[in-house]
Scaffold this motif. Structure first.
Motif, PDB file in Angstrom:
ATOM      1  N   ASP A  16       4.736  -2.199 -12.950  1.00 58.44           N
ATOM      2  CA  ASP A  16       3.465  -2.033 -13.671  1.00 58.44           C
ATOM      3  C   ASP A  16       3.175  -0.547 -13.891  1.00 58.44           C
ATOM      4  O   ASP A  16       2.718  -0.143 -14.967  1.00 58.44           O
ATOM      5  N   PHE A  17       3.440   0.259 -12.864  1.00 58.47           N
ATOM      6  CA  PHE A  17       3.230   1.703 -12.953  1.00 58.47           C
ATOM      7  C   PHE A  17       4.126   2.309 -14.029  1.00 58.47           C
ATOM      8  O   PHE A  17       3.693   3.158 -14.825  1.00 58.47           O
ATOM      9  N   ALA A  18       5.395   1.889 -14.055  1.00 58.90           N
ATOM     10  CA  ALA A  18       6.337   2.421 -15.038  1.00 58.90           C
ATOM     11  C   ALA A  18       5.913   2.047 -16.459  1.00 58.90           C
ATOM     12  O   ALA A  18       6.015   2.871 -17.380  1.00 58.90           O
ATOM     13  N   THR A  19       5.443   0.831 -16.634  1.00 52.62           N
ATOM     14  CA  THR A  19       4.975   0.399 -17.945  1.00 52.62           C
ATOM     15  C   THR A  19       3.772   1.220 -18.398  1.00 52.62           C
ATOM     16  O   THR A  19       3.680   1.635 -19.556  1.00 52.62           O
ATOM     17  N   ASN A  38       0.814  -1.214   0.000  1.00 54.23           N
ATOM     18  CA  ASN A  38       0.000   0.000   0.000  1.00 54.23           C
ATOM     19  C   ASN A  38       0.853   1.271   0.000  1.00 54.23           C
ATOM     20  O   ASN A  38       0.469   2.285  -0.585  1.00 54.23           O
ATOM     21  N   THR A  39       1.998   1.205   0.675  1.00 56.37           N
ATOM     22  CA  THR A  39       2.896   2.358   0.693  1.00 56.37           C
ATOM     23  C   THR A  39       3.381   2.681  -0.718  1.00 56.37           C
ATOM     24  O   THR A  39       3.393   3.847  -1.133  1.00 56.37           O
ATOM     25  N   THR A  40       3.771   1.653  -1.446  1.00 55.10           N
ATOM     26  CA  THR A  40       4.230   1.863  -2.823  1.00 55.10           C
ATOM     27  C   THR A  40       3.091   2.352  -3.707  1.00 55.10           C
ATOM     28  O   THR A  40       3.257   3.289  -4.501  1.00 55.10           O
ATOM     29  N   LYS A  41       1.933   1.744  -3.570  1.00 58.56           N
ATOM     30  CA  LYS A  41       0.778   2.201  -4.345  1.00 58.56           C
ATOM     31  C   LYS A  41       0.462   3.663  -4.034  1.00 58.56           C
ATOM     32  O   LYS A  41       0.137   4.449  -4.931  1.00 58.56           O
ATOM     33  N   GLY A  42       0.563   4.021  -2.755  1.00 56.77           N
ATOM     34  CA  GLY A  42       0.218   5.364  -2.329  1.00 56.77           C
ATOM     35  C   GLY A  42       1.119   6.428  -2.924  1.00 56.77           C
ATOM     36  O   GLY A  42       0.642   7.457  -3.421  1.00 56.77           O
ATOM     37  N   ILE A  43       2.432   6.198  -2.894  1.00 55.31           N
ATOM     38  CA  ILE A  43       3.342   7.219  -3.421  1.00 55.31           C
ATOM     39  C   ILE A  43       3.238   7.303  -4.940  1.00 55.31           C
ATOM     40  O   ILE A  43       3.293   8.393  -5.525  1.00 55.31           O
ATOM     41  N   LEU A  44       3.042   6.168  -5.598  1.00 57.65           N
ATOM     42  CA  LEU A  44       2.904   6.185  -7.056  1.00 57.65           C
ATOM     43  C   LEU A  44       1.622   6.892  -7.481  1.00 57.65           C
ATOM     44  O   LEU A  44       1.608   7.633  -8.474  1.00 57.65           O
ATOM     45  N   THR A 101       2.803   4.301 -17.301  1.00 54.07           N
ATOM     46  CA  THR A 101       2.996   5.747 -17.399  1.00 54.07           C
ATOM     47  C   THR A 101       4.194   6.161 -18.240  1.00 54.07           C
ATOM     48  O   THR A 101       4.272   7.305 -18.687  1.00 54.07           O
ATOM     49  N   GLY A 102       5.149   5.239 -18.390  1.00 51.62           N
ATOM     50  CA  GLY A 102       6.364   5.586 -19.123  1.00 51.62           C
ATOM     51  C   GLY A 102       7.392   6.327 -18.293  1.00 51.62           C
ATOM     52  O   GLY A 102       8.419   6.775 -18.812  1.00 51.62           O
ATOM     53  N   ILE A 103       7.145   6.466 -16.993  1.00 51.10           N
ATOM     54  CA  ILE A 103       8.103   7.142 -16.116  1.00 51.10           C
ATOM     55  C   ILE A 103       9.345   6.274 -15.918  1.00 51.10           C
ATOM     56  O   ILE A 103       9.260   5.056 -15.758  1.00 51.10           O
ATOM     57  N   PHE A 104      10.494   6.919 -15.921  1.00 44.74           N
ATOM     58  CA  PHE A 104      11.778   6.260 -15.677  1.00 44.74           C
ATOM     59  C   PHE A 104      11.736   5.553 -14.320  1.00 44.74           C
ATOM     60  O   PHE A 104      11.394   6.156 -13.313  1.00 44.74           O
ATOM     61  N   LEU A 105      12.102   4.272 -14.300  1.00 47.13           N
ATOM     62  CA  LEU A 105      12.157   3.519 -13.038  1.00 47.13           C
ATOM     63  C   LEU A 105      13.349   2.586 -13.053  1.00 47.13           C
ATOM     64  O   LEU A 105      13.640   1.927 -14.056  1.00 47.13           O
ATOM     65  N   SER A 106      14.063   2.563 -11.944  1.00 49.19           N
ATOM     66  CA  SER A 106      15.047   1.512 -11.695  1.00 49.19           C
ATOM     67  C   SER A 106      14.915   1.107 -10.242  1.00 49.19           C
ATOM     68  O   SER A 106      14.382   1.858  -9.420  1.00 49.19           O
ATOM     69  N   THR A 107      15.375  -0.091  -9.924  1.00 47.82           N
ATOM     70  CA  THR A 107      15.303  -0.564  -8.544  1.00 47.82           C
ATOM     71  C   THR A 107      16.699  -0.921  -8.044  1.00 47.82           C
ATOM     72  O   THR A 107      17.574  -1.308  -8.824  1.00 47.82           O
ATOM     73  N   ILE A 108      16.876  -0.769  -6.753  1.00 52.20           N
ATOM     74  CA  ILE A 108      18.096  -1.200  -6.072  1.00 52.20           C
ATOM     75  C   ILE A 108      17.713  -2.425  -5.256  1.00 52.20           C
ATOM     76  O   ILE A 108      16.840  -2.348  -4.389  1.00 52.20           O
ATOM     77  N   ASN A 109      18.346  -3.556  -5.531  1.00 49.59           N
ATOM     78  CA  ASN A 109      17.993  -4.815  -4.885  1.00 49.59           C
ATOM     79  C   ASN A 109      19.177  -5.320  -4.053  1.00 49.59           C
ATOM     80  O   ASN A 109      19.952  -6.166  -4.513  1.00 49.59           O
ATOM     81  N   PRO A 110      19.337  -4.777  -2.844  1.00 53.45           N
ATOM     82  CA  PRO A 110      20.500  -5.145  -2.041  1.00 53.45           C
ATOM     83  C   PRO A 110      20.304  -6.455  -1.285  1.00 53.45           C
ATOM     84  O   PRO A 110      19.186  -6.861  -0.962  1.00 53.45           O
ATOM     85  N   ALA A 111      21.441  -7.084  -1.001  1.00 55.72           N
ATOM     86  CA  ALA A 111      21.468  -8.248  -0.121  1.00 55.72           C
ATOM     87  C   ALA A 111      21.352  -7.765   1.324  1.00 55.72           C
ATOM     88  O   ALA A 111      20.997  -6.611   1.579  1.00 55.72           O
ATOM     89  N   LEU A 112      21.629  -8.640   2.277  1.00 54.39           N
ATOM     90  CA  LEU A 112      21.641  -8.273   3.691  1.00 54.39           C
ATOM     91  C   LEU A 112      22.575  -7.080   3.890  1.00 54.39           C
ATOM     92  O   LEU A 112      23.742  -7.119   3.499  1.00 54.39           O
ATOM     93  N   LYS A 163      10.511  12.963 -12.874  1.00 55.41           N
ATOM     94  CA  LYS A 163      11.223  12.464 -14.053  1.00 55.41           C
ATOM     95  C   LYS A 163      11.801  11.065 -13.840  1.00 55.41           C
ATOM     96  O   LYS A 163      11.887  10.277 -14.775  1.00 55.41           O
ATOM     97  N   LYS A 164      12.215  10.784 -12.609  1.00 51.53           N
ATOM     98  CA  LYS A 164      12.845   9.494 -12.316  1.00 51.53           C
ATOM     99  C   LYS A 164      12.367   8.967 -10.972  1.00 51.53           C
ATOM    100  O   LYS A 164      12.195   9.737 -10.022  1.00 51.53           O
ATOM    101  N   ILE A 165      12.199   7.647 -10.899  1.00 54.32           N
ATOM    102  CA  ILE A 165      11.901   6.975  -9.646  1.00 54.32           C
ATOM    103  C   ILE A 165      12.936   5.867  -9.455  1.00 54.32           C
ATOM    104  O   ILE A 165      13.173   5.063 -10.360  1.00 54.32           O
ATOM    105  N   VAL A 166      13.561   5.853  -8.285  1.00 59.87           N
ATOM    106  CA  VAL A 166      14.444   4.746  -7.911  1.00 59.87           C
ATOM    107  C   VAL A 166      13.871   4.149  -6.637  1.00 59.87           C
ATOM    108  O   VAL A 166      13.695   4.838  -5.640  1.00 59.87           O
ATOM    109  N   MET A 167      13.579   2.873  -6.692  1.00 59.99           N
ATOM    110  CA  MET A 167      12.923   2.199  -5.568  1.00 59.99           C
ATOM    111  C   MET A 167      13.882   1.206  -4.919  1.00 59.99           C
ATOM    112  O   MET A 167      14.535   0.420  -5.610  1.00 59.99           O
ATOM    113  N   THR A 168      13.967   1.256  -3.604  1.00 63.18           N
ATOM    114  CA  THR A 168      14.775   0.293  -2.874  1.00 63.18           C
ATOM    115  C   THR A 168      13.981  -0.992  -2.690  1.00 63.18           C
ATOM    116  O   THR A 168      12.968  -1.008  -1.988  1.00 63.18           O
ATOM    117  N   SER A 169      14.434  -2.034  -3.331  1.00 63.47           N
ATOM    118  CA  SER A 169      13.764  -3.326  -3.231  1.00 63.47           C
ATOM    119  C   SER A 169      14.659  -4.269  -2.423  1.00 63.47           C
ATOM    120  O   SER A 169      15.238  -3.860  -1.412  1.00 63.47           O
TER     121      SER A 169
END
Length: 335
Positions: free
Chosen positions: A176-179, A102-108, A181-192, A118-124
């Protein structure tokens, strides 16, 4: 150029804010209270290019709308790092899965209605990529394109499953949102994530979420039996923060940046503690050979694409552990 950082007082987010300020970005941080915002501002030396907005509960469906209605035209980049504040989790679905998604849905949705982002970078998380049932399969190769196959129901088994599921489903919402709307999106997928706090005053021994493995080993006693559990990956918090900066400065649209460093046993950390902090010998569990311990992890992790984009060498386990330990020992008056 203004960057919104959600959860700006968090362990990772503080390092991200630090990198941004050093690059002279205008930083807007979300915080849960006036007190937290004022503390954050003071810690960074009260710079004019750092401000904050209060959102007490980011999991509320319309939580981000007042912020974007007020400042949406200023915000060029969004770094979505925050997680909802969960205490005494009893219901994995309603206390973890639903709030995170819901937090992600809310900000999007707020970006859709009011923003000119212009750009969204999401910490995954790296957990959105790995299939734990294939860890022992030497024929398995995980890359940035893979997805954890767990279903919503399967992610309600335990805390780790719920956390990994929440990150997976939230990330899917973002793609899904990026697809759409066409907004730039990348994710950061860190380990522990391991490593030091940005500010020593925030160190809380015995309750440090991100360094609880290190902290628990600092409080062992000679003769304690250490469970030979293998952690297949880790990454230093400063490397994760740096990756966020690179994600907004390079053309990383559509990329999942997977931050992975070599695995370790708790005994590896104990050995570092005994070797690098001689005064702890005789106070904590002993140094032991780990060469005969079996990891049970035979899959291959191929993050070639991420390494090409980031272009830097990750911090070693020794440096990451030592920097965190020094802070904890100072806090406890042990050095």
């Amino acid at each position: 150029m203004a960057v919104l950082v959600t959860g700006a007082t968090g362990f990772l987010a503080q390092w991200v804010v630090d990198y941004l300020l050093k690059e002279n970005y205008v930083v807007i941080g979300t915080v849960r209270s006036q007190e937290k915002g004022e503390k954050l501002h003071r810690q960074f030396g009260s710079p004019s290019n750092l401000s904050f907005e209060i959102i007490p509960d980011i999991s509320e469906p319309a939580a981000f709308e007042p912020l974007f209605k007020k400042r949406g035209e200023e915000i060029d980049i969004v770094l979505h790092i925050a997680l909802p504040h969960s205490v005494n989790v009893r219901d994995y679905e309603n206390d973890i899965l639903v709030p995170v998604v819901n937090t992600t849905k809310g900000i999007l949705n707020a970006i859709r209605i009011y923003g000119d982002v212009k750009k969204i970078v999401m910490t995954s998380s790296f957990l959105t990529i790995l299939d734990v049932f294939k860890f022992g399969n030497e024929c398995t190769v995980f890359t940035e394109k893979d997805w954890n196959p767990a279903t919503w129901e399967e992610c309600q088994i335990d805390l780790v499953s719920a956390y990994s599921g929440s990150k997976k489903f939230a990330e899917e919402v973002a793609w899904d949102f990026a697809t759409e709307t066409g907004i730039f999106l990348s994710t950061i997928n860190p380990a522990l994530i391991l490593g030091p706090q940005k500010f020593e005053e925030d160190v809380r021994p015995r309750s440090n979420t991100y360094n609880k493995i290190v902290d628990s080993l600092l409080h062992t006693k000679p003769g304690d039996k250490i469970i030979p559990k293998y952690f297949p990956c880790y990454v230093d918090v400063r490397d994760v923060a740096r990756a966020h900066l690179i994600a907004i400065q390079k053309d990383t649209d559509g990329e999942r940046l997977c931050l992975w460093n070599d695995g370790f046993f708790p005994q590896n950390i104990l050995n570092i503690l005994n070797q690098k902090f001689p005064h702890l010998r005789g106070e904590i569990a002993e140094e032991k050979d780990v060469s005969r311990l079996s990891t049970g992890f035979r899959a291959v992790i191929d993050t070639t694409r991420t390494k090409e984009i980031l272009g830097f060498t990750f911090t070693s386990l020794e440096e990451s552990v030592c920097d965190a330990v020094v802070q904890i020992l100072k806090k406890e008056g042990r050095i």
